[in-house]
Write a protein that holds these residues in place. Structure first.
Motif, PDB file in Angstrom:
ATOM      1  N   ALA A 248       0.843  -1.193   0.000  1.00 18.47           N
ATOM      2  CA  ALA A 248       0.000   0.000   0.000  1.00 18.47           C
ATOM      3  C   ALA A 248       0.872   1.234   0.000  1.00 18.47           C
ATOM      4  O   ALA A 248       2.021   1.212   0.439  1.00 18.47           O
ATOM      5  CB  ALA A 248      -0.928   0.007   1.209  1.00 18.47           C
ATOM      6  N   THR A 249       0.304   2.319  -0.506  1.00 15.98           N
ATOM      7  CA  THR A 249       0.946   3.633  -0.450  1.00 15.98           C
ATOM      8  C   THR A 249      -0.026   4.631   0.150  1.00 15.98           C
ATOM      9  O   THR A 249      -1.196   4.686  -0.245  1.00 15.98           O
ATOM     10  CB  THR A 249       1.362   4.107  -1.856  1.00 15.98           C
ATOM     11  OG1 THR A 249       2.273   3.168  -2.418  1.00 15.98           O
ATOM     12  CG2 THR A 249       2.027   5.477  -1.790  1.00 15.98           C
ATOM     13  N   ILE A 250       0.454   5.384   1.145  1.00 14.22           N
ATOM     14  CA  ILE A 250      -0.317   6.480   1.715  1.00 14.22           C
ATOM     15  C   ILE A 250       0.324   7.787   1.285  1.00 14.22           C
ATOM     16  O   ILE A 250       1.537   7.969   1.432  1.00 14.22           O
ATOM     17  CB  ILE A 250      -0.350   6.405   3.257  1.00 14.22           C
ATOM     18  CG1 ILE A 250      -1.221   5.241   3.716  1.00 14.22           C
ATOM     19  CG2 ILE A 250      -0.881   7.709   3.860  1.00 14.22           C
ATOM     20  CD1 ILE A 250      -1.266   5.062   5.229  1.00 14.22           C
ATOM     21  N   ASP A 251      -0.474   8.699   0.747  1.00 16.85           N
ATOM     22  CA  ASP A 251      -0.021  10.052   0.427  1.00 16.85           C
ATOM     23  C   ASP A 251      -0.336  10.928   1.633  1.00 16.85           C
ATOM     24  O   ASP A 251      -1.472  11.330   1.852  1.00 16.85           O
ATOM     25  CB  ASP A 251      -0.742  10.557  -0.820  1.00 16.85           C
ATOM     26  CG  ASP A 251      -0.321  11.983  -1.196  1.00 16.85           C
ATOM     27  OD1 ASP A 251       0.497  12.585  -0.473  1.00 16.85           O
ATOM     28  OD2 ASP A 251      -0.837  12.500  -2.212  1.00 16.85           O
ATOM     29  N   ALA A 252       0.694  11.179   2.448  1.00 19.92           N
ATOM     30  CA  ALA A 252       0.480  11.909   3.697  1.00 19.92           C
ATOM     31  C   ALA A 252      -0.047  13.323   3.466  1.00 19.92           C
ATOM     32  O   ALA A 252      -0.666  13.910   4.360  1.00 19.92           O
ATOM     33  CB  ALA A 252       1.768  11.956   4.505  1.00 19.92           C
ATOM     34  N   ASN A 253       0.189  13.894   2.278  1.00 18.88           N
ATOM     35  CA  ASN A 253      -0.349  15.218   1.983  1.00 18.88           C
ATOM     36  C   ASN A 253      -1.868  15.234   1.972  1.00 18.88           C
ATOM     37  O   ASN A 253      -2.491  16.286   2.145  1.00 18.88           O
ATOM     38  CB  ASN A 253       0.162  15.723   0.641  1.00 18.88           C
ATOM     39  CG  ASN A 253       1.656  15.991   0.645  1.00 18.88           C
ATOM     40  OD1 ASN A 253       2.435  15.137   0.234  1.00 18.88           O
ATOM     41  ND2 ASN A 253       2.068  17.167   1.114  1.00 18.88           N
ATOM     42  N   THR A 254      -2.475  14.085   1.731  1.00 19.86           N
ATOM     43  CA  THR A 254      -3.930  14.024   1.624  1.00 19.86           C
ATOM     44  C   THR A 254      -4.605  13.585   2.919  1.00 19.86           C
ATOM     45  O   THR A 254      -5.835  13.631   3.015  1.00 19.86           O
ATOM     46  CB  THR A 254      -4.358  13.061   0.504  1.00 19.86           C
ATOM     47  OG1 THR A 254      -3.973  11.719   0.843  1.00 19.86           O
ATOM     48  CG2 THR A 254      -3.717  13.440  -0.821  1.00 19.86           C
ATOM     49  N   VAL A 255      -3.830  13.146   3.911  1.00 14.92           N
ATOM     50  CA  VAL A 255      -4.432  12.680   5.164  1.00 14.92           C
ATOM     51  C   VAL A 255      -5.094  13.862   5.878  1.00 14.92           C
ATOM     52  O   VAL A 255      -4.445  14.888   6.113  1.00 14.92           O
ATOM     53  CB  VAL A 255      -3.376  12.032   6.077  1.00 14.92           C
ATOM     54  CG1 VAL A 255      -3.984  11.690   7.437  1.00 14.92           C
ATOM     55  CG2 VAL A 255      -2.801  10.780   5.425  1.00 14.92           C
TER      56      VAL A 255
END
Length: 357
Positions: A248-255
């Motif tokens: 998985a990849t999380i885009d921390a800018n969108t959290v």
């Protein structure tokens, strides 16, 4: 904060008086008015039962002088959060409570009033349990709740089931509970210079989780996998990805960070702390591309915000099942998750934590 149990000179309560006065009024159908050794529960026709159990302990999950009604509501709500992530409707719960001796009538009555308030809010009732005394010198109560819900047969949403290409959606905001704990502990590295109002909101978020029960049907209808975020967004995403056999990849800018953390732009360190702190009790759901539109529309209909923060991918060889990016670069994380009793981890002295599920 409230008074520690017994702090004002307790009016001693016996075990049977505790049950009769405080807990019997909470009993629901099948509990036999708490006069038997067990309760009876028949699942609704065409439904499976979903069971979950979590405990919270003084000095780990709450302070000794936290208000007793809020301690009770937190204990119940962390279990309701698990049910919501499984797509389940709450039915009833069992309560095992270990209180310091002597039993404090005023404290326990306030504790029971907190349970009563949330029973009314979430449509759940007490079916039984146990009340015991802990040894003298104990720091405070330990509360264990087993919550029981129901789903149409064969429809419980598991951690397993996510597929490469599914989008990762999170409910609500992340990091509020960690910010609230930082306020209570006087730690400024996470929260910076907050106003009094911002501090109050963050502390309330720590004391009182918001289980997303209103989204249970939507999760069941549209999610391929889901988990409640109790030990930190990153660590719980790890669990979902491993169970699903995915990366998985999380885009921390969108959290979606809690407002107190994002108001002036959050530094990389604050983002990292927020997404690895515990006690958010939001839902992380894997949503197939074809289900995104109906999922987001249904969430909007019940007034619960959901945000697309990443995606599941093919399983890789990396020991860390998910990657976290900030500004398209790997984000350095101080840890991935809260883990009870692991060497080097703090418990209530510095880190929030919750269930290990």
């Amino acid at each position: 904060m409230g008074q520690p149990i017994g702090a004002t000179g307790p009016v001693e309560f016996g075990e049977f008086e505790v049950i009769e006065t405080c807990f019997r009024p909470l009993a629901g159908a099948g509990a036999f008015d708490l006069t038997d050794d067990a309760a009876m529960l028949a699942p609704p026709p065409g439904h499976d039962l979903v069971l979950t159990a979590d405990a919270i302990a003084c000095g780990v999950h709450f302070f000794a002088d936290d208000p007793p009604d809020l301690i009770a509501r937190k204990a119940l709500r962390v279990n309701l959060s698990d049910l919501a992530a499984k797509g389940a409707t709450p039915l009833c719960y069992l309560l095992a409570a270990a209180f310091p001796a002597p039993f404090d009538k005023t404290w326990i009555a306030a504790f029971a009033s907190g349970l009563a308030a949330d029973q009314a809010e979430f449509g759940i009732s007490l079916s039984g349990g146990d009340t015991i005394r802990v040894a003298a010198g104990s720091s405070g109560p330990t509360i264990s709740i087993t919550a029981i819900g129901a789903v149409p047969t064969g429809t419980m949403v598991r951690r397993a089931g996510g597929q490469p290409g599914d989008h990762l959606f999170v409910t609500g905001e992340i990091g509020g509970a960690a910010a609230g704990l930082a306020c209570l502990l006087g730690e400024t590295s996470l929260i910076g210079d907050l106003s009094g109002a911002e501090r109050a909101v963050a502390i309330e978020r720590y004391h009182l989780p918001r289980p997303r029960c209103g989204l249970a049907n939507t999760v069941r209808a549209h999610a391929s996998a889901a988990i409640d975020i109790s030990d930190g967004l990153v660590g719980d995403c790890d669990k979902l990805a491993v169970a699903s056999g995915c990366s998985a990849t999380i885009d921390a800018n969108t959290v979606p960070l809690h407002g107190a953390l994002s108001g002036n732009g959050a530094s990389a360190d604050i983002v990292a702390a927020a997404i690895t702190g515990g006690d958010d009790f939001e839902i992380l759901a894997a949503i197939p591309p074809g289900q995104i539109a109906p999922f987001t529309a249904a969430a909007a209909d019940v007034g619960i915000g959901v945000t697309d923060i990443g995606m599941l991918g093919e399983a890789g060889d990396s020991p860390a099942p998910i990657s976290v990016l900030l500004d398209n670069q790997p984000l350095r994380l101080p840890r991935r998750s809260y883990v009870h009793s692991r060497a080097g981890d703090h418990e209530r002295a510095g880190d929030p934590g919750s269930d290990g599920n």
